[in-house]
Scaffold this motif. Structure first.
Motif, PDB file in Angstrom:
ATOM      1  N   SER A 189       9.156  38.169 -50.822  1.00 54.94           N
ATOM      2  CA  SER A 189       8.149  37.143 -50.522  1.00 54.94           C
ATOM      3  C   SER A 189       8.701  35.728 -50.398  1.00 54.94           C
ATOM      4  N   LEU A 190       9.692  35.374 -51.231  1.00 54.52           N
ATOM      5  CA  LEU A 190      10.187  33.997 -51.247  1.00 54.52           C
ATOM      6  C   LEU A 190      10.806  33.543 -49.921  1.00 54.52           C
ATOM      7  N   PRO A 191      11.467  34.410 -49.138  1.00 53.62           N
ATOM      8  CA  PRO A 191      12.021  33.942 -47.854  1.00 53.62           C
ATOM      9  C   PRO A 191      10.983  33.355 -46.903  1.00 53.62           C
ATOM     10  N   PHE A 192       9.721  33.681 -47.095  1.00 54.98           N
ATOM     11  CA  PHE A 192       8.677  33.173 -46.206  1.00 54.98           C
ATOM     12  C   PHE A 192       8.177  31.791 -46.638  1.00 54.98           C
ATOM     13  N   LEU A 193       8.649  31.287 -47.768  1.00 58.18           N
ATOM     14  CA  LEU A 193       8.256  29.971 -48.255  1.00 58.18           C
ATOM     15  C   LEU A 193       9.337  28.947 -47.925  1.00 58.18           C
ATOM     16  N   PRO A 194       8.960  27.680 -47.732  1.00 59.49           N
ATOM     17  CA  PRO A 194       9.944  26.642 -47.395  1.00 59.49           C
ATOM     18  C   PRO A 194      10.743  26.198 -48.606  1.00 59.49           C
ATOM     19  N   GLU A 195      11.850  25.514 -48.334  1.00 60.84           N
ATOM     20  CA  GLU A 195      12.656  24.904 -49.385  1.00 60.84           C
ATOM     21  C   GLU A 195      11.907  23.702 -49.961  1.00 60.84           C
ATOM     22  N   SER A 196      12.311  23.260 -51.143  1.00 59.41           N
ATOM     23  CA  SER A 196      11.711  22.087 -51.770  1.00 59.41           C
ATOM     24  C   SER A 196      11.855  20.867 -50.875  1.00 59.41           C
ATOM     25  N   PRO A 197      10.745  20.192 -50.522  1.00 59.87           N
ATOM     26  CA  PRO A 197      10.842  19.002 -49.662  1.00 59.87           C
ATOM     27  C   PRO A 197      11.708  17.904 -50.262  1.00 59.87           C
ATOM     28  N   ARG A 198      11.619  17.692 -51.561  1.00 59.93           N
ATOM     29  CA  ARG A 198      12.415  16.648 -52.202  1.00 59.93           C
ATOM     30  C   ARG A 198      13.902  16.966 -52.146  1.00 59.93           C
ATOM     31  N   TYR A 199      14.251  18.222 -52.281  1.00 63.21           N
ATOM     32  CA  TYR A 199      15.660  18.602 -52.155  1.00 63.21           C
ATOM     33  C   TYR A 199      16.153  18.348 -50.741  1.00 63.21           C
ATOM     34  N   LEU A 200      15.345  18.689 -49.752  1.00 63.57           N
ATOM     35  CA  LEU A 200      15.738  18.491 -48.359  1.00 63.57           C
ATOM     36  C   LEU A 200      15.939  17.008 -48.040  1.00 63.57           C
ATOM     37  N   LEU A 201      15.071  16.164 -48.579  1.00 68.94           N
ATOM     38  CA  LEU A 201      15.138  14.739 -48.249  1.00 68.94           C
ATOM     39  C   LEU A 201      16.168  14.001 -49.096  1.00 68.94           C
ATOM     40  N   ILE A 202      16.099  14.177 -50.418  1.00 72.41           N
ATOM     41  CA  ILE A 202      16.915  13.362 -51.315  1.00 72.41           C
ATOM     42  C   ILE A 202      18.339  13.888 -51.425  1.00 72.41           C
ATOM     43  N   ASP A 203      18.504  15.216 -51.515  1.00 67.45           N
ATOM     44  CA  ASP A 203      19.842  15.773 -51.678  1.00 67.45           C
ATOM     45  C   ASP A 203      20.546  16.014 -50.348  1.00 67.45           C
ATOM     46  N   THR A 225       1.643   9.004 -46.898  1.00 69.86           N
ATOM     47  CA  THR A 225       1.743   8.524 -48.279  1.00 69.86           C
ATOM     48  C   THR A 225       2.817   9.287 -49.049  1.00 69.86           C
ATOM     49  N   GLU A 226       2.831  10.591 -48.896  1.00 68.41           N
ATOM     50  CA  GLU A 226       3.791  11.415 -49.635  1.00 68.41           C
ATOM     51  C   GLU A 226       5.224  11.139 -49.172  1.00 68.41           C
ATOM     52  N   MET A 227       5.415  10.947 -47.881  1.00 68.01           N
ATOM     53  CA  MET A 227       6.748  10.646 -47.367  1.00 68.01           C
ATOM     54  C   MET A 227       7.222   9.276 -47.857  1.00 68.01           C
ATOM     55  N   GLU A 228       6.314   8.321 -47.967  1.00 66.49           N
ATOM     56  CA  GLU A 228       6.682   6.996 -48.474  1.00 66.49           C
ATOM     57  C   GLU A 228       7.181   7.080 -49.912  1.00 66.49           C
ATOM     58  N   GLU A 229       6.502   7.889 -50.737  1.00 66.12           N
ATOM     59  CA  GLU A 229       6.916   8.051 -52.132  1.00 66.12           C
ATOM     60  C   GLU A 229       8.302   8.677 -52.227  1.00 66.12           C
ATOM     61  N   MET A 230       8.549   9.696 -51.418  1.00 73.19           N
ATOM     62  CA  MET A 230       9.843  10.363 -51.471  1.00 73.19           C
ATOM     63  C   MET A 230      10.947   9.488 -50.898  1.00 73.19           C
ATOM     64  N   LEU A 231      10.637   8.708 -49.864  1.00 69.69           N
ATOM     65  CA  LEU A 231      11.632   7.788 -49.313  1.00 69.69           C
ATOM     66  C   LEU A 231      11.994   6.706 -50.320  1.00 69.69           C
ATOM     67  N   ALA A 232      10.985   6.248 -51.084  1.00 71.39           N
ATOM     68  CA  ALA A 232      11.255   5.268 -52.136  1.00 71.39           C
ATOM     69  C   ALA A 232      12.141   5.876 -53.225  1.00 71.39           C
ATOM     70  N   GLU A 233      11.879   7.134 -53.558  1.00 69.12           N
ATOM     71  CA  GLU A 233      12.716   7.823 -54.543  1.00 69.12           C
ATOM     72  C   GLU A 233      14.131   8.020 -54.005  1.00 69.12           C
ATOM     73  N   GLN A 234      14.235   8.333 -52.713  1.00 66.86           N
ATOM     74  CA  GLN A 234      15.548   8.481 -52.096  1.00 66.86           C
ATOM     75  C   GLN A 234      16.340   7.177 -52.153  1.00 66.86           C
ATOM     76  N   GLU A 235      15.658   6.088 -51.888  1.00 66.63           N
ATOM     77  CA  GLU A 235      16.314   4.786 -51.910  1.00 66.63           C
ATOM     78  C   GLU A 235      16.763   4.419 -53.322  1.00 66.63           C
ATOM     79  N   ALA A 236      15.940   4.778 -54.310  1.00 67.49           N
ATOM     80  CA  ALA A 236      16.273   4.461 -55.705  1.00 67.49           C
ATOM     81  C   ALA A 236      17.477   5.243 -56.197  1.00 67.49           C
ATOM     82  N   THR A 237      17.704   6.432 -55.658  1.00 68.74           N
ATOM     83  CA  THR A 237      18.829   7.267 -56.096  1.00 68.74           C
ATOM     84  C   THR A 237      20.027   7.168 -55.160  1.00 68.74           C
ATOM     85  N   ARG A 238      19.956   6.303 -54.184  1.00 69.09           N
ATOM     86  CA  ARG A 238      21.061   6.183 -53.220  1.00 69.09           C
ATOM     87  C   ARG A 238      22.355   5.761 -53.928  1.00 69.09           C
ATOM     88  N   GLY A 239      23.415   6.449 -53.606  1.00 68.05           N
ATOM     89  CA  GLY A 239      24.715   6.131 -54.189  1.00 68.05           C
ATOM     90  C   GLY A 239      24.961   6.755 -55.542  1.00 68.05           C
TER      91      GLY A 239
END
Length: 382
Positions: A189-203, A225-239
């Motif tokens: 069943s799990l192959p039919f589900l997507p990867e974690s969005p935060r992992y895809l964006l931040i990592d 709204t959700e993409m803005e939150e994750m982009l802000a988190e990505q920016e905070a963890t940059r580097g």
């Protein structure tokens, strides 16, 4: 999202239970195997030692799995890590399932280690995957579903371990191998589900894949709204790079959070909930329940934890994790004192064994309210 729960923390509760059902049968198998090899039977002390090793290597494997979970989650991703993790449970099932045919109790020991590794990895990565994939307003409820799956695995392990099902002398290898079923369900069943969005964006820094994953999970394209939150988190963890254990200990800004996790995790392990399960049969026997009926009554202990985990999952976002954890430990403290008094007076007062039974159920219910939810939710306190 249920695929991750079916093959993840479900196995943790399941594995905790199934080893306790065929105790006498496995000990008899060990003794017979040793007799065929050496020509003499094992001493009781040595047999107890071997059985203790079989039981104790499971949490040892869990420790190894917990240490592997972090690097796996980063390098393979949450989804691929959960899929790869099923290799350990499949190998464990093969070893345990064929141990009697091969006349090797060492295969059971190795199989239990691999089962522990599987649980250690899934107990860390599965809540992470659920929490990162869930909408913000439902994140607590979705993450806490891990506790419900853990309790469900506990109850099903108790049921499958009944003498009438797989707890007999003829079927105990199948019982030890039956934990492969949730792993197979996850693989399907799990192959039919997507990867974690935060992992895809931040990592991985893959915006397009993140948007596609969010669209599949949410079912709509209004993701601003959700993409803005994750982009802000990505920016905070940059580097920044993932910190190792020594770096975490040495980091002053994380010291309080780390201390909180260590204290609460230690309290969860030392609270005595497993002891309640261990001594439940003897307490029920003291209360006058027939020996052949005790195995059915014991199922009620796991059912208590299942009921509370499902109930508290509904209210977790309203009450918060901290309130539930503190409330659960407070109730456990009260029932532990009552249980101590009841045990000390069991030989003098006729109705004390019944009070002891009540304390067992109440203690496990209290555990499910807070500590059980805490550990299943990946050690996150709100």
């Amino acid at each position: 999202m249920c695929a991750a729960g079916i093959g993840g923390t479900f196995q943790y509760g399941y594995n905790l239970t199934i080893i306790n059902a065929p105790t006498m049968h496995i000990q008899k198998f060990i003794n017979q195997t040793w007799l065929e090899r050496s020509g003499f039977q094992l001493d009781v002390q040595v047999l107890t030692l071997l059985w203790s090793i079989i039981v104790s290597v499971y949490p040892l494997g869990g420790l190894l799995g917990a240490l592997l979970a972090g690097p796996m989650a980063i390098r393979l991703g949450r989804k691929k890590s959960l899929l790869f993790n099923n290799l350990f449970i499949i190998l464990s099932a093969i070893l345990c399932g064929f141990s009697r045919s091969a006349k090797s109790f060492e295969m059971i020991v190795l199989g239990r280690v691999l089962a522990g590794v599987n649980s250690g990895i899934s107990m860390n990565i599965q809540p992470m995957y659920l929490g990162e994939s869930a909408p913000k307003k439902q994140r607590g409820t979705v993450t806490m579903s891990s506790a419900a799956f853990t309790a469900l695995g506990l109850v099903l392990g108790q049921i499958v371990g009944l003498r009438e099902i797989l707890g007999s002398e003829e079927c105990w290898p199948f019982l030890l191998a039956s934990n492969v079923v949730p792993g197979i369900l996850q693989l399907l069943s799990l192959p039919f589900l997507p990867e974690s969005p935060r992992y895809l964006l931040i990592d991985l820094k893959d915006n397009n894949s993140c948007i596609c994953a969010l669209q599949r999970l949410r079912g709509h394209s209004d993701l601003g709204t959700e993409m803005e939150e994750m982009l802000a988190e990505q920016e905070a963890t940059r580097g920044q790079r993932p910190k190792g254990l020594c770096e975490l200990i040495q980091e002053p800004t994380l010291r309080r959070q780390l201390l909180t996790i260590v204290v609460l995790s230690s309290a969860m392990q030392l609270c005595g909930n497993d002891s309640m399960y261990f001594y439940a049969s003897s307490i029920f026997q003291e209360a006058g329940i027939p020996s052949e009926k005790i195995q059915y009554v014991v199922i009620g202990t796991g059912s208590c934890e299942l009921i509370t985990s499902i109930t508290c999952t509904i209210f977790i976002d309203r009450l918060g994790r901290r309130a539930l954890v503190m409330g659960g430990y407070s109730l456990m403290s009260v029932w532990a004192v009552v249980f101590m008094v009841a045990l000390s007076q069991q030989g003098h007062v006729s109705w004390m064994p019944y009070l002891s039974m009540v304390c067992i159920f109440a203690y496990i219910l209290s555990f499910g309210i807070g500590p059980g939810l805490y550990i299943a939710a990946g050690n996150r306190i709100k």
